[in-house]
Design an enzyme around this catalytic site. Structure first.
Site, PDB file in Angstrom:
ATOM      1  CB  SER A 104       6.494  79.495 -45.233  1.00 19.42           C
ATOM      2  OG  SER A 104       6.486  80.897 -45.134  1.00 19.42           O
TER       3      SER A 104
ATOM      4  NE  ARG B 134       0.891  79.345 -43.647  1.00 24.79           N
ATOM      5  CZ  ARG B 134       1.904  80.160 -43.822  1.00 24.79           C
ATOM      6  NH1 ARG B 134       1.891  81.003 -44.832  1.00 24.79           N
ATOM      7  NH2 ARG B 134       2.923  80.171 -42.999  1.00 24.79           N
TER       8      ARG B 134
ATOM      9  CG  ASN C 200      -3.986  74.553 -46.009  1.00 23.30           C
ATOM     10  OD1 ASN C 200      -4.683  73.999 -45.181  1.00 23.30           O
ATOM     11  ND2 ASN C 200      -2.942  75.287 -45.702  1.00 23.30           N
TER      12      ASN C 200
END
Lengths: 157, 299
Positions: free
Chosen positions: B222, B226, B230
């Site tokens: 994660s 992440r 993005n």
């Protein structure tokens, strides 16, 4: 979204970059920050100290002023006292001189009076002798009656 | 007139345009087919990642070399602000002063580096690829195969590489702080605890160990995903916006409207992206600190 050797390259570059930062970048900057913090702390302490010193100095100045005023007052007081003493002394001396003069004058007057009295007494005795001579021309011998005449003179004193 | 139609008139469909932009300049000269292939390397990601690291190192090193306790200049002030920010954050999460000596510079490195890599998104989406196309063509290669991706953090290899490194550092601190035995004990007793009954204890041990594994794996994935997600989404949106401008067919009303739409959308997204770039860099740094902080604490 495919994994490949880029990942391994990135791990290596990452570790090198981190070690570089830790070794060459971080310490000088943190040192500068700490030093500046110390400087500011010192500055603040010095400012505080200066403030306290100023208060102390003002207190001391007040103290000194008070002392000076006190001693000036003392000097003035003693000067006044001294002046008063001098005046007093002068007055006493003057009084003494006056008294002495009066005494001297009195004694002189006394002496003169005495002399005058004596003269008068002498003259009265002479007059009495002369009178008595006139009356007792023949009977009285001045030489024979000298003692009598002296006694008479003595009584007239 | 659709963007696709317009692009098609220029010889490239929208799909081809996007696909071209999403292909790395790698060691096999085209799209990587296997999900995982360790024989392939993305030159562009590695190049920009290293280039930005070198630029950041040089700037920080110059600042650090001339850093004085006197009145700081603007650059020194900026670097000092970052350093103070990282120190503050690190102090809040990691209580060991000894560990902070390494973890705080690590946080600074991550923040600055990720920020710069993210910020590559602000360059016009076609600028570097077009320059590269020129160089590649001039070098005698087929310009149609001049692939280039300028945002390293939109490459999952870069973000997962960093999150894996963070995982390694976490493991190192787990062993360093708790000792091999202490950490092994924690692996089988946390988070569900253990039991006096040996059978239950063994079962709980397996469950605990499985949970710990899942925790480490999910944290790492994660963490990397992440940032990748993005930045990838940001880059993709810039490409889609650029398609509006690519719909130019001449001085007619739809073209002008598309052009204006491109300008407005690109501006809006770029402004919003400033937030994303800084925020993702900060989040990546904070998560690193938090994970390393967790490695310092027993469950």
């Amino acid at each position: 979204m495919n994994l490949n050797a880029t990942l391994i390259a990135q791990v290596v570059v990452f570790l090198i970059f981190v070690l570089f930062t830790k070794k060459f970048v971080w310490p000088p900057i943190v040192k500068a920050l700490d030093e500046r913090a110390d400087k500011i702390k010192e500055g603040l302490t010095a400012a505080d100290k200066a403030k306290t010193d100023l208060v102390l100095a003002e207190k001391r100045v007040g103290e000194e002023l008070r002392k000076a005023r006190e001693s000036a007052a003392n000097v003035r007081g003693s000067a006044e006292k001294q002046a008063a003493g001098i005046v007093e002394e002068a007055r006493a001396e003057a009084a003494k001189i006056v008294a002495d003069a009066r005494k001297a004058a009195e004694s002189e007057a006394q002496t003169v009076l005495q002399r005058v009295k004596e003269d008068l007494r002498g003259q009265v005795a002479a007059l009495a002798v002369a009178g008595a001579e006139q009356i007792l021309r023949r009977e009285i011998d001045a030489k024979a009656h000298a003692e009598l005449l002296a006694n008479l003179k003595q009584e007239l004193n | 007139m659709s963007a696709e139609h317009a692009a098609a008139q220029q010889g490239v469909t929208s799909g081809e345009y996007i696909a071209h932009h999403l292909t790395y300049f790698n060691s096999i000269g085209g799209k990587q087919q296997a999900i995982i292939d360790w024989s392939v390397i993305n030159y562009d990601s590695v190049f920009f990642s290293i280039a930005l690291a070198v630029i950041a190192s040089l700037v920080m090193w110059l600042v650090a070399r001339r850093a004085s306790a006197g009145i700081p200049g603007r650059v020194q002030g900026a670097v000092e602000m970052l350093v103070e920010m990282v120190i503050d954050q690190t102090k809040g999460v990691i209580h060991s002063a000894e560990s902070r000596k390494f973890v705080a510079p690590l946080g600074l490195t991550i923040f600055i580096w990720v920020f710069l890599m993210n910020a590559m998104d602000f360059l016009p989406v076609d600028l570097l690829p077009n320059i590269w196309r020129g160089i590649y063509g001039a070098a005698g290669h087929d310009a149609h195969h001049a692939y280039l991706r300028a945002v390293p953090t939109a490459d999952i290899n870069i973000t997962m590489g960093m999150s894996l490194t963070v995982l390694l550092i976490c493991l190192y601190y787990n062993v360093k702080i708790k000792g091999i035995g202490g950490w092994a004990h924690e692996l089988v007793t946390a988070p569900f605890g253990t039991s006096k009954n040996p059978v239950v204890a063994v079962i709980l041990g397996f469950v605990n160990f499985a949970m710990q594994l899942i925790e480490f794996v999910s944290k790492t994935i994660s963490h990397g995903m992440r940032l990748f997600g993005n930045m990838f989404a940001g880059e993709l949106l810039f490409m889609l916006i650029a398609l509006m401008g690519a719909a130019w067919t001449g001085a007619n009303v739809p073209s002008v409207l598309f052009f204006i739409g491109d300008l407005v959308a690109a501006l809006a997204w770029a402004i919003f992206h400033i937030l994303v770039v800084a925020l993702q860099a900060f989040i990546f740094m904070m998560l690193t600190l938090v994970y390393i902080g967790q490695a310092h604490e027993g469950h």
